[in-house]
Design a protein around this motif. Structure first.
Motif: not given
Length: 720
Positions: A695-715
């Motif tokens: 459930n993407t709404r329940d994801l923490s805003p810092y769950a993918f903070s180490c990924v260099r580009s948010y566009s590279s996270v495929i959800l």
């Protein structure tokens, strides 16, 4: 008045003396020539080369003798008296010049008409009607391997040929005592004149031959272009009108070339007849005896015999329809050939006869193209019985031979030792004996995929002659075990799509240079891999065990392993510390399409690879959460967790930080900079989490903070 009669009296007396001397010296023509020839034989110049003799005899020296001078009637007669008796007690130096008009003045000397001389090496000059005509000496071609240019000459000679000539007298005998040139000198001068004309004719003939050669080349080029044009025509039927006009233009050019070639041929024949007539016109008289004829053959003025005119090379047979030659490559792809066409072109280095119906390679198939470096005969119907035992013998430069998709049952015999690449994939090979690869010590790449080979019909000594082999493909065969007797030099071994069930301890004992092993699509179980099969290999970096019967990640993997592919097995567990002994450490781990769940991955499953792993593929498994240990991998660049059963992503399961941003809002700036620094150290650039239950709404805003580009996270998309 008394001086005048006295003068006439003196002149009359001189005339009588001269006439008396000439009467005494007069001899028959034939006798005089014989006497002169005998004098030449007794001379001291017999060992001189023909060119040196020509240089010595050419200037005709005039010695002062008592004779009537040429009187200039316009001048004072006292000058004539002075020239005869010499004034002031000095001897006269006046040179009396008898003969006819047409003499030449060259190099400070006066030459008779028809006189020949060499002012410098390789140049012959002729005095003709008062004009000096000079021409360079032509050299005949030599067929010997070793030549040299004798001192003082301009033309090379074979080192094993000794030139001989008739002995000649010294320079004084060439001019003779008579002020008038004798018959022998005139004959020699005529021979020089004839030889010069023949040289000029020969030059013209050579120029015509060169022109004809250019026309033949142009015809060959036109035929190649034409064959290419026909091929393009088949591909582009819509341009039929343009092709028709081009064909007419080509036909006109062809007729023009043929007419020009015919004209040159006629002119060459005419010149050949003239040359033969010229050679017969000046032969010796039938009345002269054999002695005189032999002397004339050794005459210093005789020119070097004309060398034979080479016949123009035969025209290359036309290529079949659908074939072309471009950049030293003959191409006949899908041309419906039933045999290798006869080609006569020593410049060709590549032939591509792919997709035809060729069934045989006879012994003389490549006689006209001996410099081939690459032969591509894929997709034909060549049989083993159709290949001659001497078919490849003439090919001393052959590097690559491709015989894929034919009907071979044995390795072709007589393969050249220069081969470094041999491909016989997709044939019917069912036997390889110990002599099949004899003398192929330079072979680097060998591909035998898609045949009927197995440990039962391949000799353990079959690969021993291949001392340089580094790349071997034996996929899609019938092997049940690893082939034995592999050469020490092997670096890449492909055994995919066989029936291999076991890897014993002795399989790779003699292949310490192995770098890549591909064993996918076999029947290997992890329990059938011997502990010492490859663990001590220091160069083995990549193993592909995809699509086998593995239930666990195999233990005792090579210490040097960097790349492990285990896709498509039934793996449900990664044992702890299984990668702990590896140095420098595993970098690529592919476990897609297996049966891994949360219980199958321990907290120490990736121990020993935290600092080295760059890519992990865990997609298409049964994971319900992100595996433990992912956040510890500081070098990780690519992570695939898609197509699992993951429902949540805790904040520190993928990106681990030293500080929790929510609990430490009041920390000073130094702590914030340290937190940002932790994120910057991460190498993660690609993250796939699609096709899970997140459930993407329940994801923490810092769950993918180490990924260099948010566009590279495929959800997206996610399953419901």
């Amino acid at each position: 008045m008394q001086k005048t009669p006295l003068l006439y009296y003196l002149l009359f007396a001189c005339l009588c003396v001269i006439l008396a001397q000439n009467e005494n010296y007069k001899t028959p023509r034939r006798g005089r020539r014989r006497m002169h020839y005998r004098g030449l034989r007794r001379g001291s110049l017999g060992n001189r080369s023909p060119n040196k003799q020509r240089q010595t005899k050419s200037p005709i020296l005039i010695t002062p003798v008592p004779s009537i001078p040429l009187i200039n009637t316009d001048g004072d007669i006292t000058e004539v008296i002075d020239s005869l008796i010499g004034l002031d007690g000095h001897e006269s130096s006046y040179s009396v010049l008898p003969g006819k008009e047409g003499r030449c003045f060259a190099n400070g000397m006066i030459m008779y008409d028809k006189a020949a001389w060499s002012p410098k090496p390789c140049v012959t000059c002729l005095c003709s009607k008062g004009k000096v005509l000079c021409d360079e000496t032509l050299c005949r071609p030599l067929s010997c391997h070793r030549t040299r240019i004798p001192e003082g000459e301009c033309c090379p000679v074979c080192t094993n040929i000794v030139l001989s000539s008739v002995s000649l007298g010294d320079a004084s005998e060439f001019s003779g005592d008579s002020p008038e040139p004798n018959d022998f000198t005139v004959t020699a001068m005529q021979k020089v004149h004839t030889s010069n004309e023949r040289d000029v004719l020969l030059k013209k003939e050579i120029q015509l031959l060169e022109k004809k050669k250019n026309i033949v080349k142009e015809n060959r080029k036109r035929k190649r272009i034409k064959s290419q044009g026909e091929r393009k025509k088949q591909e582009h039927e819509n341009d039929q009108k343009d092709e028709e006009s081009k064909r007419r233009i080509e036909e006109e050019k062809r007729r023009a070339y043929e007419e020009e070639e015919l004209r040159i041929e006629k002119e060459l024949n005419k010149m050949k007849e003239e040359r033969e007539e010229m050679g017969n016109e000046h032969e010796g008289d039938e009345d002269e005896d054999q002695e005189e004829e032999d002397i004339l053959r050794g005459d210093v003025f005789q020119m070097t015999p004309l060398f034979p005119i080479p016949e123009p090379s035969a025209e290359i047979p036309p290529l079949p329809t659908g074939c072309s030659i471009l950049d030293n490559t003959a191409t006949c792809i899908d041309a419906k050939l039933t045999q290798i066409p006869p080609i006569m072109d020593a410049e060709l280095t590549t032939i591509e006869f792919v997709g035809n119906f060729i069934t045989s390679i006879p012994d003389d198939a490549f006689n006209g193209i001996p410099n081939l470096e690459r032969i591509d005969l894929r997709k034909n119907n060549i049989t083993s019985s159709g290949i001659g035992s001497q078919a490849f013998k003439i090919l001393k430069n052959l590097k690559r031979l491709y015989l894929d998709e034919n009907a071979l049952v044995h390795i072709p015999p007589g393969l050249p030792s220069t081969l470094d690449e041999l491909k016989i994939n997709e044939n019917q090979l069912h036997a390889i004996d110990e002599n099949s690869f004899q003398d192929l010590k330079n072979l680097v790449t060998l591909e035998l995929e898609g045949n009927k080979l197995s440990e039962a019909n391949v000799s353990p000594l079959a690969f021993q002659p291949l001392k340089s082999l580094s790349y071997l493909r034996l996929g899609r065969n019938k092997y049940r075990t690893i082939p034995q007797g592999l050469p020490h030099s092997i670096e890449e071994l492909y055994l995919d799509n066989n029936q291999i069930e076991e890897i014993t301890e002795i399989c790779f004992n003699h292949t310490k240079n192995l770098n890549i092993i591909v064993l996918r699509h076999n029947k290997i179980e992890e329990s059938r891999i011997a502990p010492l099969a490859w663990i001590n290999h220091e160069n083995l970096e990549s193993i592909d065990l995809s699509y086998n019967k593995l239930y666990h990640v195999p233990s005792y993997l090579p210490k040097s392993l960097l790349h492990l592919i285990l896709i498509g097995n039934q793996i449900d567990r990664i044992p702890g510390f299984v990668f702990g002994h590896m140095k420098p450490g595993l970098e690529y781990l592919y476990l897609s399409y297996n049966k891994l769940d949360d219980d199958g991955i321990d907290p120490v499953s990736f121990y020993g690879a935290y600092h080295s792993l760059r890519e992990i593929f865990l997609d298409h498994n049964q994971l319900k959460s992100v595996p433990l240990g992912i956040a510890e991998m500081k070098s990780l660049n690519f992570l695939r967790l898609n197509n699992n059963k993951i429902r949540s992503v805790p904040p520190e399961r993928i990106c681990k930080t030293r500080l929790n941003h929510e609990d430490h809002e009041d920390e000073d700036d130094d702590d914030e900079s340290e937190e940002e620094h932790d994120y910057e150290d991460s190498q993660l650039e690609h993250l796939h989490l699609e096709n899970n239950y997140i459930n993407t709404r329940d994801l923490s805003p810092y769950a993918f903070s180490c990924v260099r580009s948010y566009s590279s996270v495929i959800l997206k998309p996610q399953l419901k």
